[in-house]
Write a protein that holds these residues in place. Structure first.
Motif, PDB file in Angstrom:
ATOM      1  N   ALA A   5      -4.631  -1.464   3.568  1.00 46.89           N
ATOM      2  CA  ALA A   5      -3.280  -1.872   3.926  1.00 46.89           C
ATOM      3  C   ALA A   5      -2.435  -1.944   2.667  1.00 46.89           C
ATOM      4  CB  ALA A   5      -3.318  -3.229   4.608  1.00 46.89           C
ATOM      5  N   CYS A   6      -1.143  -1.701   2.828  1.00 42.81           N
ATOM      6  CA  CYS A   6      -0.239  -1.804   1.689  1.00 42.81           C
ATOM      7  C   CYS A   6       1.124  -2.286   2.167  1.00 42.81           C
ATOM      8  CB  CYS A   6      -0.123  -0.480   0.949  1.00 42.81           C
ATOM      9  SG  CYS A   6       0.506   0.871   1.934  1.00 42.81           S
ATOM     10  N   GLY A   7       1.939  -2.723   1.213  1.00 39.94           N
ATOM     11  CA  GLY A   7       3.294  -3.146   1.539  1.00 39.94           C
ATOM     12  C   GLY A   7       3.535  -4.635   1.390  1.00 39.94           C
ATOM     13  N   GLY A   8       2.501  -5.373   1.015  1.00 38.05           N
ATOM     14  CA  GLY A   8       2.671  -6.801   0.848  1.00 38.05           C
ATOM     15  C   GLY A   8       3.479  -7.136  -0.397  1.00 38.05           C
ATOM     16  N   GLY A   9       3.705  -8.424  -0.604  1.00 36.11           N
ATOM     17  CA  GLY A   9       4.455  -8.855  -1.771  1.00 36.11           C
ATOM     18  C   GLY A   9       4.849 -10.303  -1.652  1.00 36.11           C
ATOM     19  N   ARG A  18       7.378  -4.872   5.386  1.00 32.48           N
ATOM     20  CA  ARG A  18       6.789  -3.893   6.297  1.00 32.48           C
ATOM     21  C   ARG A  18       5.463  -3.435   5.714  1.00 32.48           C
ATOM     22  NH1 ARG A  18       8.168   2.339   7.688  1.00 32.48           N
ATOM     23  NH2 ARG A  18       7.727   2.312   9.937  1.00 32.48           N
ATOM     24  N   LEU A  19       4.423  -3.679   6.442  1.00 34.77           N
ATOM     25  CA  LEU A  19       3.085  -3.261   6.033  1.00 34.77           C
ATOM     26  C   LEU A  19       2.744  -1.932   6.694  1.00 34.77           C
ATOM     27  CD1 LEU A  19       1.137  -6.628   6.400  1.00 34.77           C
ATOM     28  CD2 LEU A  19       2.588  -5.844   4.511  1.00 34.77           C
ATOM     29  N   ARG A  74       0.795  10.628  12.257  1.00 34.50           N
ATOM     30  CA  ARG A  74       0.416  10.349  10.874  1.00 34.50           C
ATOM     31  C   ARG A  74      -0.805   9.442  10.770  1.00 34.50           C
ATOM     32  NH1 ARG A  74       5.876   9.884   7.235  1.00 34.50           N
ATOM     33  NH2 ARG A  74       7.033  11.563   8.229  1.00 34.50           N
ATOM     34  N   ASN A  75      -1.380   9.077  11.914  1.00 35.86           N
ATOM     35  CA  ASN A  75      -2.541   8.174  11.919  1.00 35.86           C
ATOM     36  C   ASN A  75      -2.260   6.926  11.086  1.00 35.86           C
ATOM     37  OD1 ASN A  75      -3.918  10.065  13.456  1.00 35.86           O
ATOM     38  ND2 ASN A  75      -4.936  10.975  11.686  1.00 35.86           N
ATOM     39  N   THR A  76      -1.119   6.338  11.327  1.00 37.73           N
ATOM     40  CA  THR A  76      -0.692   5.189  10.542  1.00 37.73           C
ATOM     41  C   THR A  76      -0.254   4.073  11.481  1.00 37.73           C
ATOM     42  OG1 THR A  76       0.041   6.620   8.738  1.00 37.73           O
ATOM     43  CG2 THR A  76       0.892   4.373   8.757  1.00 37.73           C
ATOM     44  N   VAL A  77      -0.607   2.861  11.113  1.00 41.72           N
ATOM     45  CA  VAL A  77      -0.172   1.697  11.872  1.00 41.72           C
ATOM     46  C   VAL A  77       0.691   0.829  10.956  1.00 41.72           C
ATOM     47  CG1 VAL A  77      -2.294   0.423  11.332  1.00 41.72           C
ATOM     48  CG2 VAL A  77      -0.952  -0.202  13.331  1.00 41.72           C
ATOM     49  N   TYR A  78       1.717   0.246  11.529  1.00 37.97           N
ATOM     50  CA  TYR A  78       2.688  -0.533  10.775  1.00 37.97           C
ATOM     51  C   TYR A  78       2.769  -1.963  11.317  1.00 37.97           C
ATOM     52  CZ  TYR A  78       4.288   4.159   9.513  1.00 37.97           C
ATOM     53  OH  TYR A  78       4.360   5.457   9.072  1.00 37.97           O
ATOM     54  N   LEU A  79       3.225  -2.865  10.449  1.00 37.97           N
ATOM     55  CA  LEU A  79       3.556  -4.215  10.887  1.00 37.97           C
ATOM     56  C   LEU A  79       4.869  -4.602  10.225  1.00 37.97           C
ATOM     57  CD1 LEU A  79       2.539  -6.613  12.604  1.00 37.97           C
ATOM     58  CD2 LEU A  79       1.671  -7.597  10.457  1.00 37.97           C
ATOM     59  N   ARG A 107      -9.521  -4.215   0.872  1.00 39.05           N
ATOM     60  CA  ARG A 107      -9.078  -5.382   0.094  1.00 39.05           C
ATOM     61  C   ARG A 107      -7.914  -6.105   0.768  1.00 39.05           C
ATOM     62  NH1 ARG A 107      -9.480  -1.622  -3.932  1.00 39.05           N
ATOM     63  NH2 ARG A 107      -7.217  -1.436  -4.007  1.00 39.05           N
ATOM     64  N   GLY A 108      -7.238  -5.447   1.661  1.00 35.71           N
ATOM     65  CA  GLY A 108      -6.078  -6.056   2.279  1.00 35.71           C
ATOM     66  C   GLY A 108      -4.878  -6.053   1.332  1.00 35.71           C
ATOM     67  N   THR A 109      -3.778  -6.558   1.846  1.00 30.32           N
ATOM     68  CA  THR A 109      -2.571  -6.657   1.032  1.00 30.32           C
ATOM     69  C   THR A 109      -2.061  -8.091   1.100  1.00 30.32           C
ATOM     70  OG1 THR A 109      -0.407  -5.654   0.586  1.00 30.32           O
ATOM     71  CG2 THR A 109      -1.018  -5.886   2.907  1.00 30.32           C
ATOM     72  N   GLN A 110      -1.742  -8.646  -0.048  1.00 34.32           N
ATOM     73  CA  GLN A 110      -1.339 -10.046  -0.139  1.00 34.32           C
ATOM     74  C   GLN A 110       0.124 -10.210   0.262  1.00 34.32           C
ATOM     75  OE1 GLN A 110      -3.150 -12.959  -1.137  1.00 34.32           O
ATOM     76  NE2 GLN A 110      -1.288 -13.972  -0.391  1.00 34.32           N
ATOM     77  N   VAL A 111       0.365 -11.140   1.158  1.00 35.66           N
ATOM     78  CA  VAL A 111       1.723 -11.529   1.536  1.00 35.66           C
ATOM     79  C   VAL A 111       1.890 -12.990   1.161  1.00 35.66           C
ATOM     80  CG1 VAL A 111       3.309 -11.926   3.443  1.00 35.66           C
ATOM     81  CG2 VAL A 111       1.911  -9.853   3.392  1.00 35.66           C
ATOM     82  N   THR A 112       2.890 -13.261   0.347  1.00 33.06           N
ATOM     83  CA  THR A 112       3.168 -14.623  -0.071  1.00 33.06           C
ATOM     84  C   THR A 112       4.617 -14.945   0.266  1.00 33.06           C
ATOM     85  OG1 THR A 112       1.579 -14.463  -1.883  1.00 33.06           O
ATOM     86  CG2 THR A 112       3.157 -16.278  -1.957  1.00 33.06           C
TER      87      THR A 112
END
Length: 115
Positions: A5-9, A18-19, A74-79, A107-112
């Motif tokens: 997953a990517c897009g965290g912050g 948007r992840l 695109r075989n992609t899922v979004y949040l 590893r996941g993506t960190q959202v803070t």
């Protein structure tokens, strides 16, 4: 194969993120996918899921604020996460919804979310 997953912050309360997650076609094409969240000191939980046909479900705490979607080409899922709250803080992962179809957790993506 790990799903990354990517897009965290880091974002202030009320903000948006948007992840995204690229998924191997072997598990994406006909299976429900989900976004999971692991908050500090808590177990990982499903926050949103989506079937191959696009039907979505959400945990009560994110209803009306989060939107899960998938791009089958695109075989992609979004949040899409709007109106973020400090309690949304955690590491977000994507994976198949059904445990028997899940791949190795990435590893996941960190959202803070700061208050």
């Amino acid at each position: 194969v790990q799903l990354q997953a990517c897009g965290g912050g880091l974002v202030q309360a009320g903000g948006s993120l948007r992840l995204s997650c690229a998924v191997p076609e072997t598990i994406f094409s006909t299976n429900a996918m989900a976004w999971y969240r692991q908050a500090p000191g808590k177990q990982r939980e499903v926050v949103a899921s989506i079937t191959s046909g696009g039907n979505a479900n959400y945990v009560d705490s994110v209803k009306g604020r989060f939107t899960i979607s998938r791009d089958n080409a695109r075989n992609t899922v979004y949040l899409q996460m709007n109106s973020l709250k400090p309690e949304d803080t955690g590491v977000y992962y994507c994976n198949a919804f059904l445990p028997r179809l899940q791949r190795v957790w990435g590893r996941g993506t960190q959202v803070t979310v700061s208050s």
